[in-house]
Design a protein around this motif. Structure first.
Motif, mmCIF file in Angstrom:
data_model
loop_
_atom_site.group_PDB
_atom_site.id
_atom_site.type_symbol
_atom_site.label_atom_id
_atom_site.label_comp_id
_atom_site.label_asym_id
_atom_site.label_seq_id
_atom_site.Cartn_x
_atom_site.Cartn_y
_atom_site.Cartn_z
ATOM 1 N N GLY A 185 0.846 -0.886 -0.089
ATOM 2 C CA GLY A 185 -0.199 -0.202 -0.006
ATOM 3 C C GLY A 185 0.903 1.149 -0.266
ATOM 4 O O GLY A 185 0.536 2.177 -1.269
ATOM 5 N N PHE A 186 1.876 1.451 0.684
ATOM 6 C CA PHE A 186 2.783 2.614 0.850
ATOM 7 C C PHE A 186 3.914 3.065 -0.184
ATOM 8 O O PHE A 186 3.731 3.921 -0.983
ATOM 9 C CB PHE A 186 3.998 2.479 2.115
ATOM 10 N N ILE A 187 3.998 1.804 -1.171
ATOM 11 C CA ILE A 187 4.324 1.418 -1.928
ATOM 12 C C ILE A 187 3.826 1.996 -3.079
ATOM 13 O O ILE A 187 3.430 3.163 -4.294
ATOM 14 C CB ILE A 187 5.533 0.221 -2.945
ATOM 15 N N GLU B 259 1.117 4.259 -2.908
ATOM 16 C CA GLU B 259 0.716 5.091 -2.120
ATOM 17 C C GLU B 259 -0.131 5.457 -1.579
ATOM 18 O O GLU B 259 -1.049 6.286 -2.343
ATOM 19 C CB GLU B 259 0.810 6.526 -2.935
ATOM 20 N N ARG B 260 -0.898 4.906 -1.207
ATOM 21 C CA ARG B 260 -1.927 4.662 -0.385
ATOM 22 C C ARG B 260 -1.821 3.997 0.995
ATOM 23 O O ARG B 260 -0.965 2.737 1.005
ATOM 24 C CB ARG B 260 -3.253 3.576 -1.180
ATOM 25 N N LEU B 261 -2.909 3.164 1.688
ATOM 26 C CA LEU B 261 -2.850 3.167 2.979
ATOM 27 C C LEU B 261 -3.082 2.047 3.204
ATOM 28 O O LEU B 261 -3.916 1.458 1.985
ATOM 29 C CB LEU B 261 -4.240 3.407 4.061
ATOM 30 N N ASN C 214 -6.627 -0.549 7.003
ATOM 31 C CA ASN C 214 -6.435 0.313 8.190
ATOM 32 C C ASN C 214 -7.789 0.679 9.779
ATOM 33 O O ASN C 214 -7.888 1.507 9.934
ATOM 34 C CB ASN C 214 -5.771 1.954 7.713
#
Lengths: 256, 170, 345
Positions: free
Chosen positions: C58-60, C62-64, C67
């Motif tokens: 997700g971080f790669i 650009e999203r969470l 969560n």
């Protein structure tokens, strides 16, 4: 260097991994909407002049309009304006074509409803009008506020006037018709001036009504029921009379 | 009976059961998989004989590579439905000769088992030194055999590739 | 703190022998307890890893990641596991039920067996085999059969095709996997993982054998059917390849086994190339956890960066690039060792 592209790719993903996320956590955070965002279609009763252009422009028959002409003015007013949102494709044609900027797209995108009937929105006039538009809905007075109301299904797409439901209404109507008829007999010019502009036409019509009581009662009824139809009938009568007199003139002219 | 003997009997029983499965199963894929279990059982016996290197090479080569190739070959050329591909349907001659051969083998093994004195202690160096000693032997005294085996394997690989691909006529 | 786990173990053994149990049975019990602990750690690790993978991906992108459940979505894996447990267990008709049912079992057995030789801390390998590294390679080679079983047992042409492709890939990459570790073996002169860790106290082998490290990394990614080499189980290409017909918990077992394999391979890389449990301040068993997780993060980073490699490119890469490179590495290492010995350093 061999593998430079791979390294570049890894650097890019690392940068993205450490950057801020662009996720909008929806129910808690609302998205940013531009000015021209097309959410729900909104109608403003006060600005509408009942021209019907939006009805003609809509490709999906989303919009529907019922008008009436209240006593005391010749201007058409909107009796009921319906927006059937389930078919709207947000093409913006109705907004563009409206001469008074009555319709606009709000920023409301949360349009889901629990019942299918609630998707249709009906706008009604804001206060009771002076003449009871008795043919509409059969209610005594239309006191509903002008705010949008989801209306129940059976009333929808109903452009014909509803039949007078009970005897109290029928009796009242009869009284109104009698009053109108009396007024027509007593002072035809004043009443007929509401239907027809031309003075000569008024005289002609008054003469016709004087001869034919059935016609006058019919006209009286129509004036109570539907002002438009009464106007049309009056115009038709005048045209007929004029044609007849023109034919007479021709006939009288012929031998000469 | 010590723990070591118990472990040995356990592993031996497992191996024999797997071997029986290879022979008795009527589904050839099941036979191949039981064969893998047999290989693993034999590796376990090598472990009890204090030869971990040999055991691991057995796992790596036999169970990890040879068995996979056997299964590939079976899957590629299987013509009967799987559950009847390995049925036991001998005719009388085969039955007679097979029983004779099995009887002779069993008699020989039992005889050897009865007259052999069991070894009392593991002979020679153990574990860690074993690998070094094996390496010294393979690349020292028996280097010719080692290299010849390597060349043979290379020939087999090249032959397989040629059989699979065909040779272009120039 | 450092000796915490060993002290507990010794305490247990001495208490048991004090109560009259023969030492051999006490050792056996201790072994079983060690195995139980490893299994518990492995399962916990896998749960954490699934969450970590989703978060990192997700971080790669650009999203969470997840969560909503729990802080930072940590309970998402538990929810997913519960969902998988309650799913219907579909077994295709006319399959070989024995093979179908035992394939995931064997896969996870093989994956867990890899943990027997990894030193989890100083003197903390469960079994300190003299040929530990070879054990790792051999048992890793057994997982190919499980995938063949899964593909065959599904009674599905495409599953079998996916399984065959997967096995072809795995056996092709076993060779550079083994050869790249030979350089390390040549330097240390032993296959024992404990000795290999001890031999890295001056300099880590990742510095001395960079080519071997790179080769091992790529070959391990391919062995795990992961990252840019996951063509056999790519969703877009073959649905789930060999695992198509598996539902619910059986599929979850395959998934878990893959992650278990990932953790084991990362732990081996930490042991062989990054100095194992050695590290300045913290206890040894924390260091190996940190190193393993860092390597797993690199695996995940690789997976979510690169597009999938085509099957034939994959195979030619192994046979035509990685094997020659690993052989060259062995030659260079041999020359280097003789050189250093000759110089008398």
């Amino acid at each position: 260097m061999f593998g430079k592209g791979l390294g570049k790719g890894l650097a890019i993903t690392l940068k993205h991994a450490l950057a801020m996320d662009i996720t909008i956590q929806y129910p808690e955070e609302k998205p940013f909407l531009e000015d021209r965002y097309r959410g729900s279609l909104v109608y403003q009763y006060e600005k509408c002049i009942a021209c019907g252009l939006c009805i003609k422009a809509c490709p999906n028959r989303v919009l529907a309009l019922e008008t009436f002409v209240p006593e005391g003015s010749k201007r058409k007013q909107v009796a009921r304006y319906t927006i059937d949102r389930q078919y709207c494709l947000f093409c913006n044609l109705c907004v563009e074509i409206c001469p008074t900027a009555t319709l606009y797209f709000s920023h409301d995108f949360e349009l889901t409803q629990f019942r299918r009937e609630d998707i249709k929105v009906v706008y009604l006039p804001p206060q009771p009008s002076p003449i009871v538009p008795a043919g509409i809905g059969g209610t005594e007075a239309p006191p509903e506020a002008a705010a949008a109301e989801p209306a129940p299904a059976p009333e929808e797409a109903d452009k014909q006037p509803a039949p007078p439901p009970d005897t109290a209404e029928g009796a009242k109507r009869e009284r109104q018709v009698e009053a109108m008829q009396a007024a027509l007999t007593k002072n035809p010019q004043k009443i007929l001036a509401k239907l027809v502009q031309d003075e000569e036409a008024i005289e002609l019509l008054a003469a016709m009504l004087g001869k034919d009581t059935k016609l006058s009662s019919k006209l009286a009824e129509l004036m109570i029921a539907d002002r438009d139809k009464a106007q049309k009938l009056a115009a038709g009568l005048i045209t007929k009379v004029r044609k007849a007199s023109a034919a007479e003139e021709v006939k009288t002219d012929e031998p000469s | 009976m010590s723990l070591a003997d118990g472990v040995f009997f356990l592993i031996a029983a497992f191996t024999l059961a797997a071997a029986a499965g290879v022979v008795l199963s009527s589904n050839i894929i099941h036979s191949a998989l039981f064969l893998i279990l047999t290989f693993l059982g034999v590796a376990g016996i090598y472990f009890t004989l204090d030869a971990p290197f040999l055991a691991l090479v057995q796992v790596l080569v036999y169970a990890g590579a040879v068995a996979v190739l056997i299964i590939f070959a079976i899957m590629l050329v299987m013509s009967t439905p799987a559950h009847q591909s390995n049925r036991f349907q001998p005719n009388r001659v085969t039955l007679f000769l097979g029983t004779l051969l099995a009887g002779l083998l069993t008699a020989t093994l039992v005889y050897i088992g009865l007259i052999t004195q069991p070894a009392l202690a593991p002979v020679g160096p153990s574990g860690a030194d074993m690998i070094g000693i094996l390496a010294n032997l393979m690349l020292g005294r028996y280097v010719v055999a080692f290299e010849a085996a390597a060349v043979l394997l290379l020939l087999a690989v090249v032959g397989a590739i040629i059989l699979a691909r065909g040779v272009e006529e120039k | 703190m450092e000796r915490l786990i060993l002290d507990i173990a010794h305490l247990l053994v001495s208490w048991l022998t004090g109560r009259g149990m023969a030492p051999v049975w006490a050792d056996l019990l201790l072994l079983l307890l060690q195995w139980g602990t490893v299994l518990a750690i492995v399962t916990l690790n896998v749960l954490i890893l699934i969450w970590l993978e989703r978060k990192v991906s997700g971080f790669i992108q650009e999203r969470l990641g997840p969560n909503r459940l729990g802080p930072f979505g940590v309970f998402q894996t538990i929810a997913d596991t519960l969902k998988l447990l309650t799913k219907e267990d579909i077994i295709p008709t006319q399959t070989d039920r024995w093979i179908f049912k035992t394939a995931p079992m064997f896969f996870i057995i093989v994956a867990v067996m890899l943990y027997a030789v990894i030193p989890m801390g100083q003197d903390m390998a469960i079994v300190d085999l003299s040929a530990g590294l070879l054990f790792f390679i051999s048992v890793g080679a057994l997982s190919t059969i499980c995938i063949l079983m899964a593909g065959w047992g599904s009674n599905n042409k495409w599953s079998l095709l996916g399984a065959m492709r997967s096995v072809a890939q795995m056996i092709s990459y076993e060779i550079p996997l083994a050869f790249s570790l030979l350089g390390v073996v040549m330097i240390t002169g032993t296959l024992n993982l404990g000795e290999i860790v001890k031999a890295q106290d001056k300099v880590w082998f990742f510095v001395l054998q960079p080519l071997a490290f790179l080769t091992y990394f790529i070959a391990a990614t391919a062995e795990l059917n992961r990252g840019p080499f996951d063509m056999p189980e790519a969703e877009q290409e073959l649905t789930a390849g060999a695992y198509t017909e598996y539902t619910g918990m059986r599929w979850a077992l395959f998934f878990l086994a893959e992650y278990t394999n990932l953790v084991a391979v990362s732990a081996l890389m930490a042991t062989v190339f990054f100095g194992g449990w050695q590290g300045p301040l913290l206890p040894s068993w924390i260091w190996i956890i940190i190193k393993t997780y860092l390597i797993m993060l690199v695996f995940m980073w690789l997976k979510w960066t690169f597009p999938r490699i085509r099957m034939d490119h994959l195979m030619s890469f192994s046979w035509k690039v990685l094997i020659p490179i690993s052989l060259i590495n062995i030659v260079i290492t041999g020359i280097g060792i003789k050189f250093i010995q000759g110089m008398g350093w």
